[in-house]
Design an enzyme around this catalytic site. Sequence first.
Site, PDB file in Angstrom:
ATOM      1  N   THR A  81     -10.503  -1.783 -13.226  1.00  0.00           N
ATOM      2  CA  THR A  81     -10.718  -3.165 -12.812  1.00  0.00           C
ATOM      3  C   THR A  81     -11.944  -3.781 -13.479  1.00  0.00           C
ATOM      4  O   THR A  81     -11.942  -4.967 -13.827  1.00  0.00           O
ATOM      5  CB  THR A  81     -10.889  -3.221 -11.277  1.00  0.00           C
ATOM      6  OG1 THR A  81      -9.730  -2.670 -10.664  1.00  0.00           O
ATOM      7  CG2 THR A  81     -11.114  -4.646 -10.795  1.00  0.00           C
ATOM      8  N   CYS A 350      -4.748   2.805  -5.439  1.00  0.00           N
ATOM      9  CA  CYS A 350      -4.507   2.497  -6.858  1.00  0.00           C
ATOM     10  C   CYS A 350      -5.734   2.760  -7.725  1.00  0.00           C
ATOM     11  O   CYS A 350      -5.705   2.498  -8.929  1.00  0.00           O
ATOM     12  CB  CYS A 350      -4.038   1.049  -7.029  1.00  0.00           C
ATOM     13  SG  CYS A 350      -2.242   0.857  -6.850  1.00  0.00           S
ATOM     14  N   PHE A 351      -6.838   3.224  -7.115  1.00  0.00           N
ATOM     15  CA  PHE A 351      -8.002   3.726  -7.851  1.00  0.00           C
ATOM     16  C   PHE A 351      -8.624   2.689  -8.773  1.00  0.00           C
ATOM     17  O   PHE A 351      -9.089   3.005  -9.867  1.00  0.00           O
ATOM     18  CB  PHE A 351      -7.616   4.982  -8.659  1.00  0.00           C
ATOM     19  CG  PHE A 351      -6.669   5.871  -7.921  1.00  0.00           C
ATOM     20  CD1 PHE A 351      -7.131   6.644  -6.868  1.00  0.00           C
ATOM     21  CD2 PHE A 351      -5.325   5.911  -8.232  1.00  0.00           C
ATOM     22  CE1 PHE A 351      -6.261   7.435  -6.144  1.00  0.00           C
ATOM     23  CE2 PHE A 351      -4.449   6.696  -7.517  1.00  0.00           C
ATOM     24  CZ  PHE A 351      -4.916   7.469  -6.456  1.00  0.00           C
ATOM     25  N   CYS A 352      -8.622   1.425  -8.336  1.00  0.00           N
ATOM     26  CA  CYS A 352      -9.187   0.334  -9.142  1.00  0.00           C
ATOM     27  C   CYS A 352      -8.552   0.282 -10.524  1.00  0.00           C
ATOM     28  O   CYS A 352      -9.220   0.024 -11.521  1.00  0.00           O
ATOM     29  CB  CYS A 352     -10.714   0.476  -9.253  1.00  0.00           C
ATOM     30  SG  CYS A 352     -11.576   0.353  -7.685  1.00  0.00           S
ATOM     31  N   ASN A 353      -7.251   0.551 -10.580  1.00  0.00           N
ATOM     32  CA  ASN A 353      -6.521   0.511 -11.849  1.00  0.00           C
ATOM     33  C   ASN A 353      -5.114  -0.004 -11.564  1.00  0.00           C
ATOM     34  O   ASN A 353      -4.143   0.751 -11.598  1.00  0.00           O
ATOM     35  CB  ASN A 353      -6.472   1.899 -12.486  1.00  0.00           C
ATOM     36  CG  ASN A 353      -6.005   1.858 -13.939  1.00  0.00           C
ATOM     37  OD1 ASN A 353      -5.234   0.979 -14.324  1.00  0.00           O
ATOM     38  ND2 ASN A 353      -6.461   2.799 -14.738  1.00  0.00           N
TER      39      ASN A 353
END
Length: 815
Positions: A81, A350-353
């Site tokens: 992100t 979503c793991f900042c992705n």
Amino acid sequence: MENVYGNPHSQNITSKLTHDTVEQVRYRVLAHFHTTPEDYSIIFTSGSTAALKLVAEAFPWVSRGPENGGSQFCYLTDNHTSVVGMRKVAEARNVTSTSVSPEDMWSAEVRGAMACDPSCQLPHLFCYPAQSNFSGTRYPLSWIEEVKSGRLNPANVPGKWFVLLDAASYVSTSPLDLSAHQADFVPISFYKIFGFPTGLGALLINNRVAPRLRKSYFGGGTAAAYLVGEDFYVPRPLVSERFEDGTISYLDVIALKHGFDALERLTGGMENIMQHTFSLAQYTHAALSSLHYLNGAPVVRIYSDSEFSSPDVQGPIINFNVLDNGGNIIGYSEVDKMASLYNIHLRTGCFCNTGACQRHLGISNEMVKKHLEAGHVCGDNVDLIDGQPTGSVRISFGYMSTLEDAQAFLRFIVATRLCLPGSQPVPQASTGEAGAPTTEGKAQDMPTVTGRHCVSPREGTRMGSGVWNNSSSTVNIVDLCASLRKAVRTQKTPSEKAAGILPGDRGPYTVTNLYLYPIKSCAAFEVTRWPIGNQGLLYDRSWMIVNHNGICLSQKQEPSLCLIQPFIDLQQRIMVVKAKGMEPIEVPLEEDSGRVQICQSTVCTDRINAYDCGEKISSWLSKFLGRPCHLIKQSSNFQRNAKKKHGKDQSTGITAALSLVNEAQYLLVNTSSILELHQQLITSGENGKEELFPMKDLISRFRANIIMNGTRAFEEEKWNEASIGSLHFQVLGPCHRCQMICINQQTGQRNQDVFQKLSESRKRKVNFGVYLMHTSLDSSSPCFLSVGSQVLPVLKENVEHRDLPASEECRDLVS
């Protein structure tokens, strides 16, 4: 311990020592990445995100104009992100932003990009991760030179390309040689390497690019000279001095030296770390891939672009979702809750992705917007919407990870998916060493388990290259299915064993038991008739125990809280607190307004005002729990309201005032629902379940206020409203259960079978019980809930309306 360090923006002895030591650390960091101050400068930042923001603001963008298309900001869709967020800065500079998929880059690499125009010098920026923080995919470092030279054009536009290599995830476990792969910008984060210090990162800048960077703001220490009365400012000459606004976190920077020393001493270097962590990931990936249900369905779905064949293409990250035997995804939140019972803490979501998440999970842009409208935001626990996953589960290995860690994780997966509670005892396989990574990074014999529910890897399953040898011997998979559940067996009373239900059951729709929990997360206080207030049962969750930092303690962290028993004496206006081995202690029900110490804490992210109940009870609790803590009570003049409505068709304008509960005023549980769970536990094929989970124990685990004896299990979830005696309640929705139902409320010991069985029977959401809100508030006289009261429900969708009894006068407590 040995030196005094001062602010480096001075010339005294301690300041000079700080400056010189920090400069020495700069050399050490650059050496770690195989480069020198002649080629790269290092700017310390608050993290890799701050480093990315710095590049976005300082890059020499050229805005779109009538005679040129301007600069291009191009980024891989598999970016964090913090990289994607750079486009907002580019947009403010009137610069076009373009995302490119990994497939497009790989295909461009194969076909070759169009020849570049050497006469066009428009600056463009291409950003990609050395390692995907979502899947662990490692993208070619050769892209750096190919893009810079023009042989690989991410957007097929003329101009000069610069490359930002996001190395934050990659360098945590792998060496990066900047002498061979000279990216223009390299952001890193040190806590990803060492675990400490947090809040410290760096931007490595190629010195050939540094003169082109623009900087508008200047802060303390960055100016060689400036005037306050006119626009005169001269920056310091060195790149680091020019961009490190204010005083850097110099003590943390100095700590890096000790970090690199320790890393080298313990591991021998990043090459060893890379081989070690990849070996663990390869072993775990192969074991996970081989697990199947009896019907042949896989246990997990792994999201990867590689076969885990080499650390050149795959990092030590495994991203997956757990499936049931029908191929349906089990929400990551439920997997996370179950893992915590095995002392395994997972990263989920979503793991900042978002780009990688969409690509691997098949989530369209429209679905992302739909999920947002449904209330899902990044980082919450809404894991399934309309049966579709909103995220996944990720495990990562670092230099401190061990083979035992990997095997503990595999034991958890096998225990919760294949060695189900109630399966036959697993036969012991032939003895032998568990399959494990060797020093060459390969695995020995694949451990295999057999049994009714513990399934060996399917024949013909494709194994990762170099992972398994050709040995045909069957060995024990580190006892993956043996002794997996450490149950606490409790004694059952003859009445419980004979009847299997609670004393006081009077047939359909009556209240059989009432409980309040004066101290949040502590033992229940059972009553037969009790007054209600505007926040629920009077004094229910009015107090809570906090640690020395003011953070609420719950049974998730301190299971022994359930052994603390509060008793309310309304006539004497005191609460008596008891615990085994401790003298009882009294706490007044109301605060002394002239002597209270006001404090603040949080409950489910809500900030609450409270007052400290004093040193006497604080010392008592600290002694029992073995850690410093305090008892606090919600202030009488503070009101906390429920955040949102849970159900449909609720009456408008009604606000639920809350005590220190998590979500709602009341929790109702149906005895028939507990009986069904009890039956599933005792008939699941394992001897002793009836003794292990007596009914009274099961009921206490769900920590409800109201227990009723319905006719059908879980019928309460179909209710819209309910009257109990003379009181009317709105049904707000089901209670989503967490790991606390696995704690035996009489002993404080954990057993995961209850959560697991409930998860199996209730499928995707572990719901049990419903939340209620009192709607007929009348403060003119006290009202009560009583055991034996009739419960009259109204079904949802106007399916059925039962005749409500005539209103009864609320009687005074004394009478």
